[in-house]
Design a protein around this motif. Sequence first.
Motif, PDB file in Angstrom:
ATOM      1  N   UNK A 227      76.719 -55.171 -44.075  1.00  0.00           N
ATOM      2  CA  UNK A 227      77.316 -56.186 -44.738  1.00  0.00           C
ATOM      3  C   UNK A 227      77.840 -56.268 -46.159  1.00  0.00           C
ATOM      4  N   UNK A 228      78.180 -57.052 -46.641  1.00  0.00           N
ATOM      5  CA  UNK A 228      79.149 -57.126 -48.060  1.00  0.00           C
ATOM      6  C   UNK A 228      78.217 -56.755 -49.264  1.00  0.00           C
ATOM      7  N   UNK A 229      76.750 -56.661 -48.930  1.00  0.00           N
ATOM      8  CA  UNK A 229      75.800 -56.218 -49.950  1.00  0.00           C
ATOM      9  C   UNK A 229      75.444 -54.755 -49.593  1.00  0.00           C
ATOM     10  N   UNK A 230      75.911 -54.308 -48.540  1.00  0.00           N
ATOM     11  CA  UNK A 230      75.185 -52.918 -48.125  1.00  0.00           C
ATOM     12  C   UNK A 230      74.410 -52.948 -47.327  1.00  0.00           C
ATOM     13  N   UNK A 231      73.737 -54.026 -47.075  1.00  0.00           N
ATOM     14  CA  UNK A 231      72.552 -53.836 -46.174  1.00  0.00           C
ATOM     15  C   UNK A 231      72.919 -53.610 -44.645  1.00  0.00           C
ATOM     16  N   UNK A 232      72.163 -53.088 -43.966  1.00  0.00           N
ATOM     17  CA  UNK A 232      72.393 -52.821 -42.462  1.00  0.00           C
ATOM     18  C   UNK A 232      71.842 -53.857 -41.592  1.00  0.00           C
ATOM     19  N   UNK A 322      83.441 -34.611 -15.597  1.00  0.00           N
ATOM     20  CA  UNK A 322      83.461 -35.643 -16.533  1.00  0.00           C
ATOM     21  C   UNK A 322      82.335 -35.560 -17.273  1.00  0.00           C
ATOM     22  N   UNK A 323      82.340 -35.907 -18.758  1.00  0.00           N
ATOM     23  CA  UNK A 323      81.350 -36.207 -19.760  1.00  0.00           C
ATOM     24  C   UNK A 323      81.524 -37.610 -20.377  1.00  0.00           C
ATOM     25  N   UNK A 324      80.412 -38.266 -19.989  1.00  0.00           N
ATOM     26  CA  UNK A 324      80.370 -39.769 -20.503  1.00  0.00           C
ATOM     27  C   UNK A 324      79.311 -40.092 -21.701  1.00  0.00           C
ATOM     28  N   UNK A 325      79.591 -40.383 -22.795  1.00  0.00           N
ATOM     29  CA  UNK A 325      79.042 -40.388 -24.085  1.00  0.00           C
ATOM     30  C   UNK A 325      78.842 -41.873 -24.713  1.00  0.00           C
ATOM     31  N   UNK A 326      77.642 -42.328 -25.084  1.00  0.00           N
ATOM     32  CA  UNK A 326      77.426 -43.533 -25.867  1.00  0.00           C
ATOM     33  C   UNK A 326      76.908 -43.199 -27.046  1.00  0.00           C
ATOM     34  N   UNK A 327      77.356 -43.885 -28.171  1.00  0.00           N
ATOM     35  CA  UNK A 327      76.848 -43.449 -29.354  1.00  0.00           C
ATOM     36  C   UNK A 327      76.556 -44.871 -30.302  1.00  0.00           C
ATOM     37  N   UNK A 328      75.425 -45.102 -30.676  1.00  0.00           N
ATOM     38  CA  UNK A 328      75.139 -46.159 -31.536  1.00  0.00           C
ATOM     39  C   UNK A 328      75.093 -45.761 -32.969  1.00  0.00           C
ATOM     40  N   UNK A 329      75.625 -46.384 -33.759  1.00  0.00           N
ATOM     41  CA  UNK A 329      75.863 -45.977 -35.236  1.00  0.00           C
ATOM     42  C   UNK A 329      75.356 -47.117 -36.296  1.00  0.00           C
ATOM     43  N   UNK A 330      75.286 -46.417 -37.502  1.00  0.00           N
ATOM     44  CA  UNK A 330      74.930 -47.274 -38.685  1.00  0.00           C
ATOM     45  C   UNK A 330      75.776 -47.240 -39.544  1.00  0.00           C
ATOM     46  N   UNK A 331      77.031 -47.593 -39.659  1.00  0.00           N
ATOM     47  CA  UNK A 331      77.954 -47.559 -40.575  1.00  0.00           C
ATOM     48  C   UNK A 331      79.036 -48.474 -40.550  1.00  0.00           C
TER      49      UNK A 331
END
Length: 358
Positions: A227-232, A322-331
């Motif tokens: 968020x705007x404060x840098x908190x995830x 085929x190669x299926x990928x899912x990535x969850x991120x914190x950025x």
Amino acid sequence: MSAPAIATADNAPVKVGDVQKAMVALVKTGHVVGAIGEVYVNGRRAGKGSAGSRLLDGKGGTIPSTARYRIGSQTKNMTATVALQLVRSGKLKLDDTLGEVLPETAEKDLVERADEITVRNLIQLTSGIPDYLGPDIRGFDPTVTYRPVDLVAASRKRERPSEIGTFNYSNTNYILLGMIIEKVAGRSLATEFNRRIFAPLGMRDTYLPVKAAAGIKGPHGHGYLKDETGKLLDVDTLNATTLLGAGGVVSTARDVSVFQRAFSQGRLLPDSLRDVITDPVPGQPPHPQGGPCAGKPGFDARGGSAPGFVAVTYTSPDGRLQFAVSVTVAMDDAERAGVGMRVDQALKSVFCPASASQ
């Protein structure tokens, strides 16, 4: 553990690398919470991997490689396919204008130049219609329900980014295509997805959420945004009514591979209509030829992303690999834009290990 060497359409041997190792490396690139991936050869799983965790800071346990995830803008390929199936059956024409098939867009001034924009323009993202996404659309608020017409009305407040006939990426095109499908077919978009794609292809774990607070069913990875404060902040519960036919489908590595394989092999559309989706249009960024493996083997990438996740499905031109990928991120969004290159590196390590370090 590597799978046995397999052959492509031209009988060139291809060795499937260690998918688990690729997922571990992907998580180590930084700000990646979890990553899952599966490889399919001729429709059969030939490798799988899972690294990281369901929740931030290693919490929540691991994510099964079979878990559901949001496929993002890969949904657009499905929406376009359903619209083109209606064209094939004669219920819709590529040259039909918005003003003809959705008269309210012209009568209520929801879309500028609605009488000039065609179904083809919507599919190819050449309508010049602005995106509806903006600060007035509360994509993380599950208490607000948006109708498709609300999203289109929001786009009318934005400045036109391009002329009709020139490529400009805007999700509004696919919200409008969903509205057209529902009007022409007389059924909801979710129902049309089920009857035309999911059920015929046996995509049992795939669905289109249509309620604002609808999350992902079953164990799955959570993504985070600063968020705007840098908190995830946990952004797992995206408002489904802001996604719909532009990016709302929830699927699995197996199911999305089934769809992309059927699409590439011409089992959903004849070539003349499939080309409406795949052929380049004026202003569209050039598509990398051959994919990350430089054509040995070749891959076409279909991807989607939103705050908290990136999902990519790579498919060889003949649909066999085929190669299926899912990535969850914190950025933040700026960093997330580069995650696709990290996923390309994972593909290299699985299908073209000789070039993985290049």
